[in-house]
Motif scaffolding. Structure first.
Motif, mmCIF file in Angstrom:
data_model
loop_
_atom_site.group_PDB
_atom_site.id
_atom_site.type_symbol
_atom_site.label_atom_id
_atom_site.label_comp_id
_atom_site.label_asym_id
_atom_site.label_seq_id
_atom_site.Cartn_x
_atom_site.Cartn_y
_atom_site.Cartn_z
ATOM 1 N N THR A 226 21.050 12.977 18.875
ATOM 2 C CA THR A 226 21.504 14.061 17.997
ATOM 3 C C THR A 226 20.710 14.064 16.702
ATOM 4 N N GLN A 227 20.489 12.905 16.128
ATOM 5 C CA GLN A 227 19.729 12.824 14.881
ATOM 6 C C GLN A 227 18.270 13.247 15.093
ATOM 7 N N VAL A 228 17.663 12.804 16.179
ATOM 8 C CA VAL A 228 16.264 13.142 16.433
ATOM 9 C C VAL A 228 16.128 14.615 16.784
ATOM 10 N N ARG A 229 17.086 15.163 17.490
ATOM 11 C CA ARG A 229 17.028 16.582 17.851
ATOM 12 C C ARG A 229 16.884 17.438 16.593
ATOM 13 N N GLU A 230 17.521 17.010 15.517
ATOM 14 C CA GLU A 230 17.421 17.736 14.258
ATOM 15 C C GLU A 230 16.005 17.664 13.673
ATOM 16 N N LEU A 231 15.256 16.597 14.001
ATOM 17 C CA LEU A 231 13.899 16.423 13.486
ATOM 18 C C LEU A 231 12.842 17.129 14.321
ATOM 19 N N LEU A 232 13.139 17.369 15.594
ATOM 20 C CA LEU A 232 12.143 17.925 16.505
ATOM 21 C C LEU A 232 11.869 19.393 16.185
ATOM 22 N N SER A 233 10.597 19.717 16.139
ATOM 23 C CA SER A 233 10.200 21.114 16.004
ATOM 24 C C SER A 233 9.768 21.586 17.385
ATOM 25 N N ASP A 234 9.235 22.783 17.466
ATOM 26 C CA ASP A 234 8.739 23.290 18.743
ATOM 27 C C ASP A 234 7.605 22.453 19.276
ATOM 28 N N GLU A 235 6.909 21.721 18.408
ATOM 29 C CA GLU A 235 5.769 20.917 18.823
ATOM 30 C C GLU A 235 6.137 19.445 18.967
ATOM 31 N N GLY A 236 7.396 19.086 18.851
ATOM 32 C CA GLY A 236 7.796 17.689 18.951
ATOM 33 C C GLY A 236 7.625 16.968 17.629
ATOM 34 N N LEU A 237 7.664 15.671 17.682
ATOM 35 C CA LEU A 237 7.506 14.878 16.470
ATOM 36 C C LEU A 237 6.038 14.812 16.028
ATOM 37 N N ILE A 238 5.131 14.914 16.991
ATOM 38 C CA ILE A 238 3.708 14.840 16.690
ATOM 39 C C ILE A 238 3.095 16.214 16.931
ATOM 40 N N PRO A 239 2.803 16.957 15.847
ATOM 41 C CA PRO A 239 2.210 18.279 16.038
ATOM 42 C C PRO A 239 0.839 18.195 16.701
ATOM 43 N N GLY A 240 0.549 19.177 17.531
ATOM 44 C CA GLY A 240 -0.794 19.228 18.117
ATOM 45 C C GLY A 240 -0.820 19.179 19.599
ATOM 46 N N THR B 66 0.849 -1.186 0.000
ATOM 47 C CA THR B 66 0.000 0.000 0.000
ATOM 48 C C THR B 66 0.885 1.236 0.000
ATOM 49 N N ILE B 67 0.673 2.081 -1.000
ATOM 50 C CA ILE B 67 1.454 3.308 -1.099
ATOM 51 C C ILE B 67 0.520 4.476 -0.796
ATOM 52 N N THR B 68 0.759 5.108 0.341
ATOM 53 C CA THR B 68 -0.047 6.249 0.755
ATOM 54 C C THR B 68 0.864 7.226 1.500
ATOM 55 N N PRO B 69 0.624 8.512 1.362
ATOM 56 C CA PRO B 69 1.463 9.466 2.085
ATOM 57 C C PRO B 69 1.295 9.326 3.596
ATOM 58 N N SER B 70 2.374 9.493 4.305
ATOM 59 C CA SER B 70 2.342 9.457 5.771
ATOM 60 C C SER B 70 2.057 10.860 6.292
ATOM 61 N N ASP B 71 1.203 10.929 7.323
ATOM 62 C CA ASP B 71 0.955 12.202 7.978
ATOM 63 C C ASP B 71 2.108 12.568 8.899
ATOM 64 N N LEU B 72 2.826 11.544 9.331
ATOM 65 C CA LEU B 72 3.888 11.728 10.308
ATOM 66 C C LEU B 72 4.939 10.644 10.109
ATOM 67 N N VAL B 73 6.207 11.021 10.199
ATOM 68 C CA VAL B 73 7.304 10.072 10.078
ATOM 69 C C VAL B 73 8.085 10.083 11.383
ATOM 70 N N LEU B 74 8.231 8.903 11.978
ATOM 71 C CA LEU B 74 8.961 8.751 13.235
ATOM 72 C C LEU B 74 10.283 8.035 12.975
ATOM 73 N N PRO B 75 11.315 8.383 13.719
ATOM 74 C CA PRO B 75 12.595 7.691 13.559
ATOM 75 C C PRO B 75 12.510 6.271 14.104
ATOM 76 N N ASP B 76 13.441 5.430 13.665
ATOM 77 C CA ASP B 76 13.490 4.076 14.236
ATOM 78 C C ASP B 76 14.218 4.117 15.573
ATOM 79 N N GLU B 77 14.182 3.001 16.272
ATOM 80 C CA GLU B 77 14.755 2.952 17.633
ATOM 81 C C GLU B 77 16.260 3.139 17.670
ATOM 82 N N ASP B 78 16.923 2.966 16.543
ATOM 83 C CA ASP B 78 18.376 3.109 16.507
ATOM 84 C C ASP B 78 18.828 4.535 16.221
#
Length: 92
Positions: A78-92, A62-74
């Motif tokens: 430092t890598q996740v800090r670059e992805l975080l916005s003021d609202e975190g990984l999950i806006p709202g 199934t090919i569908t756009p993701s509303d949200l992309v989360l990093p894997d456990e590895d």
């Protein structure tokens, strides 16, 4: 909402679970802000486990756009800090 865990796949998560996921996201943001690698890893794992638990896996074909992309456990703090916005990984 369609959530993708990088390297794993997509899950459809109903809005019923967004409050709990946002709580975990806020804890993840706090761990990142505190530069606490151990708490960060534990919280990221809990967030991903919650998505897996609450979500329904979508078939790989199934090919569908993701509303949200989360990093894997590895993914490192430092890598996740670059992805975080003021609202975190999950806006709202």
């Amino acid at each position: 909402m369609i959530m993708r865990i990088l390297g794993e796949g997509q899950y459809e998560v109903t809005e019923d679970h967004l409050d709990r996921l946002n709580e975990l996201d806020a804890a993840l943001q706090s761990a990142a802000d505190a530069d606490d690698d151990t708490l960060f890893a534990t919280t990221l794992s809990a967030l991903l486990d919650a998505v897996r638990s609450y979500g329904t896996p979508l078939p790989a074909e199934t090919i569908t756009p993701s509303d949200l992309v989360l990093p894997d456990e590895d993914t490192s703090l430092t890598q996740v800090r670059e992805l975080l916005s003021d609202e975190g990984l999950i806006p709202g």
